[in-house]
Design a protein around this motif. Structure first.
Motif, short mmCIF file in Angstrom:
data_model
loop_
_atom_site.label_atom_id
_atom_site.label_comp_id
_atom_site.label_asym_id
_atom_site.label_seq_id
_atom_site.Cartn_x
_atom_site.Cartn_y
_atom_site.Cartn_z
N ILE A 11 0.89 -1.10 0.18
CA ILE A 11 -0.09 -0.08 -0.08
C ILE A 11 0.77 1.19 -0.12
O ILE A 11 2.14 1.28 0.51
CB ILE A 11 -0.92 0.09 1.22
N ILE A 13 0.13 5.67 0.30
CA ILE A 13 -0.34 6.73 0.74
C ILE A 13 0.43 8.19 0.55
O ILE A 13 1.50 7.96 1.15
CB ILE A 13 -0.87 6.85 1.98
N ASN A 148 -12.62 5.32 0.69
CA ASN A 148 -11.98 6.63 1.19
C ASN A 148 -13.67 7.27 1.64
O ASN A 148 -14.42 7.61 0.46
CB ASN A 148 -11.11 7.21 0.40
N LEU A 161 -5.09 5.96 -2.03
CA LEU A 161 -4.55 4.70 -1.39
C LEU A 161 -4.23 3.71 -2.54
O LEU A 161 -5.17 3.11 -2.93
CB LEU A 161 -5.64 4.19 -0.31
#
Length: 177
Positions: A11, A13, A148, A161
């Motif tokens: 992941i 961000i 989200n 994300l």
């Protein structure tokens, strides 16, 4: 679910793009053949990553929100927050308890480690969360969701994300089956 041995993915961000209370998540729950699945208020949910951790909105954590076994993501500066961004590898493992008083339940483990890893284990994990749950509802098909929700306001533009390199590994069938 009983066929899944592990799910691995990365992941990312971006730093400075999300609101401090942005509520983003990657989670899984039974599909059950119904529109929207059988989420059941989160009781059947695996939170691989969620920004509603023990310290509230924007706090990165793994595993079942608001429960004692939720593992907060921290570094040398403290809690990792969604607005500071992050990049990590996540390994989820699942095994069915076959005997004893918890027979039929699942032991789920979520381990988080450096993004350069191909698998998180107890030797390289940064955070670890686990849960035993069951029984049969998790034998159904599962769905993985990336969300989200915003929180106190709509999701901020540019807050992303990204989930990459997802690999789902199945249990090997025994020769007795």
């Amino acid at each position: 679910m009983k066929e899944i041995a592990a799910i691995d993915f990365k992941i990312s961000i971006p730093a400075g793009k999300c609101n401090p209370t942005e509520w983003i998540a990657v989670y899984m729950f039974p599909w059950c053949g119904e529109s929207g699945g059988c989420w059941s208020g989160g009781e059947r949910e695996v939170d691989f990553v969620e920004t509603m951790g023990p310290n509230g909105p924007g706090d990165l954590a793994s595993n079942w929100g608001g429960r004692a076994k939720q593992a907060e993501w921290i570094n040398q500066h403290g809690a990792i927050r969604v607005d500071s961004g992050t990049s990590q590898h996540i390994t989820f493992t699942s095994s069915q308890v076959l005997s004893g008083p918890k027979s039929g339940t699942y032991q789920w483990d979520i381990r988080v480690c450096a993004p350069s890893a191909t698998k998180c284990e107890n030797t390289n994990q940064l955070w670890h969360a686990y849960r035993e749950k069951g029984p049969t509802i998790f034998d159904e098909s599962m769905m993985i969701v990336i969300d989200n929700w915003g929180v106190n306001h709509p999701p901020r533009e540019g807050c992303t994300l990204e989930v990459t390199n997802m690999l789902i590994t199945k249990h090997l069938r025994s020769s007795k089956e």
